[in-house]
Design a protein around this motif. Structure first.
Motif, short mmCIF file in Angstrom:
data_model
loop_
_atom_site.label_atom_id
_atom_site.label_comp_id
_atom_site.label_asym_id
_atom_site.label_seq_id
_atom_site.Cartn_x
_atom_site.Cartn_y
_atom_site.Cartn_z
N GLU A 181 3.94 -3.05 9.13
CA GLU A 181 4.82 -2.97 10.31
C GLU A 181 5.91 -4.03 10.24
O GLU A 181 7.08 -3.75 10.55
CB GLU A 181 3.98 -3.14 11.57
CG GLU A 181 3.03 -1.98 11.84
CD GLU A 181 2.02 -2.28 12.93
OE1 GLU A 181 1.39 -1.32 13.42
OE2 GLU A 181 1.84 -3.47 13.29
N LEU A 182 5.55 -5.23 9.83
CA LEU A 182 6.55 -6.30 9.73
C LEU A 182 7.57 -6.01 8.63
O LEU A 182 8.76 -6.27 8.80
CB LEU A 182 5.86 -7.64 9.47
CG LEU A 182 5.12 -8.24 10.67
CD1 LEU A 182 4.32 -9.45 10.24
CD2 LEU A 182 6.08 -8.60 11.79
N LEU A 229 0.84 -1.20 0.00
CA LEU A 229 0.00 0.00 0.00
C LEU A 229 0.87 1.25 0.00
O LEU A 229 0.64 2.18 -0.77
CB LEU A 229 -0.91 -0.01 1.22
CG LEU A 229 -2.15 0.87 1.12
CD1 LEU A 229 -3.10 0.37 0.04
CD2 LEU A 229 -2.88 0.91 2.46
N THR A 230 1.89 1.27 0.86
CA THR A 230 2.95 2.27 0.82
C THR A 230 4.23 1.58 1.29
O THR A 230 4.20 0.42 1.68
CB THR A 230 2.69 3.50 1.73
OG1 THR A 230 2.94 3.14 3.09
CG2 THR A 230 1.26 4.01 1.59
N THR A 231 5.34 2.30 1.29
CA THR A 231 6.60 1.74 1.78
C THR A 231 6.91 2.19 3.20
O THR A 231 8.05 2.13 3.64
CB THR A 231 7.75 2.12 0.84
OG1 THR A 231 7.81 3.55 0.74
CG2 THR A 231 7.55 1.53 -0.54
N SER A 232 5.88 2.58 3.94
CA SER A 232 6.05 3.03 5.32
C SER A 232 4.82 2.64 6.13
O SER A 232 3.69 2.95 5.73
CB SER A 232 6.23 4.55 5.37
OG SER A 232 5.87 5.08 6.62
N ALA A 233 5.02 1.98 7.25
CA ALA A 233 3.89 1.60 8.10
C ALA A 233 3.16 2.83 8.61
O ALA A 233 1.92 2.83 8.72
CB ALA A 233 4.38 0.75 9.27
N GLN A 234 3.89 3.89 8.92
CA GLN A 234 3.26 5.11 9.41
C GLN A 234 2.33 5.71 8.34
O GLN A 234 1.20 6.09 8.64
CB GLN A 234 4.32 6.14 9.81
CG GLN A 234 3.75 7.44 10.33
CD GLN A 234 4.83 8.44 10.71
OE1 GLN A 234 5.97 8.31 10.31
NE2 GLN A 234 4.46 9.44 11.48
#
Length: 327
Positions: free
Chosen positions: A316-317, A105-110
């Motif tokens: 997150e993983l 979805l994106t390259t960052s969990a945040q």
């Protein structure tokens, strides 16, 4: 998956971008399903938009913003490079469109968390296109492992997804577009671990390697562990012979599933069970996971709810794996 209610108007879908996955898999399914209407396709290249639109008789649009401004679009499919997802998913949500976006979805969990929260706040469906989740072979494996306990106490999972090298100019090798093995193919074994073992996973270790001449990771591996001591060994790469499989070891046997992540629509899966007393196979019906994914998306839009499908935990993983690998 269930189809939209009889008599319901089809979901009018626009496509943001002319990626090969859109042309080969999603656009034909969007055009063929009665639950969806492929309305328009947008590109920054007007000629490319016309080329893709002509394949399915939809409207070509020059520019992504122009497509989002159309009032004959209910939802959009986003097959853009990963680094562009955040910008255009957010723009689509602001335009009041439901979104199906390619993984990750994106390259960052945040950033993923922010977009999921924005979709909830706007009462829109934002779904990540991890298609293998919508194939019944994985539910069959979970039933064998967790309900029928066909291999006893679960001890270990091994999952692998790797593909042969691409042309040197492929976007998967561009860091500025969010390329790299972890983002492109590592998502699959990570999501398989979540799907089969649950979300109480921690990363014990990870490594990413970069082939000479490339600016992104081209292969990697990670070791994860559940809270009750089941280990998951995950491998992925962009420079190996094709592999798409997972295995689960238990105290009394083993389950092997090949063609785990990208089975053709006519493939009849074989779930192999291996025991000390002998081997057996469970042959399943063929399914089209592209169709299953689209129907799940439409059903979520119709019901106004998006199931908790692990998108944020996966993000997150992936972040944890990159940190452990020093990336």
């Amino acid at each position: 998956m269930t189809a939209a209610p009889t008599g319901a108007a089809p979901l009018r879908v626009g496509v943001l971008g002319c990626a090969s996955v859109a042309r080969r898999r999603l656009m034909p399914a969007l055009a063929a399903l009665p639950e969806t209407e492929l309305t328009a396709v947008a590109s920054r290249d007007a000629g490319r938009a016309r080329e893709f639109a002509a394949l399915h008789g939809c409207v070509p649009v020059h520019g992504y913003a122009a497509l989002l401004a159309r009032d004959d679009i209910d939802a959009v499919y986003v097959p853009l490079p990963a680094a562009l997802h955040g910008e255009w998913i957010a723009a689509a949500l602001r335009a009041g469109k439901h979104v199906l976006a390619e993984k990750p979805l994106t390259t960052s969990a945040q950033r993923t968390a922010q977009l999921l929260a924005e979709a909830r706040d706007r009462r829109l469906v934002l779904m990540e296109n991890v298609m293998f989740l919508h194939h019944g072979q994985h539910a069959a494996v979970r039933r064998l492992v967790h309900t029928e306990r066909s291999i006893g106490e679960l001890r270990f999972l091994r999952a692998v997804f790797a593909v042969p090298p691409r042309p040197a100019d492929d976007i998967r090798y561009r860091a500025d577009l969010g390329g790299g093995a972890l983002w492109d193919v590592g998502v699959y074994p990570v999501r398989a671990a979540l799907h089969l073992l649950g979300d109480a996973l921690t990363v014990c270790g990870a490594a990413l390697t970069r082939a000479a001449g490339y600016e992104v990771d081209t292969s990697g591996a990670a070791l994860l562990r559940t809270s009750n001591g089941v280990f998951a060994h995950l491998s992925f790469g962009l420079e190996q012979a094709y592999a798409s499989t997972y295995e689960l070891w238990g105290s009394e046997g083993r389950i092997v599933l090949d063609q785990a992540f990208t089975p053709p629509a006519d493939h009849r899966p074989l779930v192999r069970l291996q025991h000390a007393s002998g081997n057996e196979g469970v042959r399943l019906d063929a399914e089209d996971q592209v169709v299953g994914t689209l129907r799940a998306w439409v059903a979520a839009v119709r019901s106004g709810t998006t199931p908790d499908d692990g998108t944020l935990r996966q993000a997150e993983l992936l972040d944890e794996i990159r940190r452990h690998a020093g990336g």
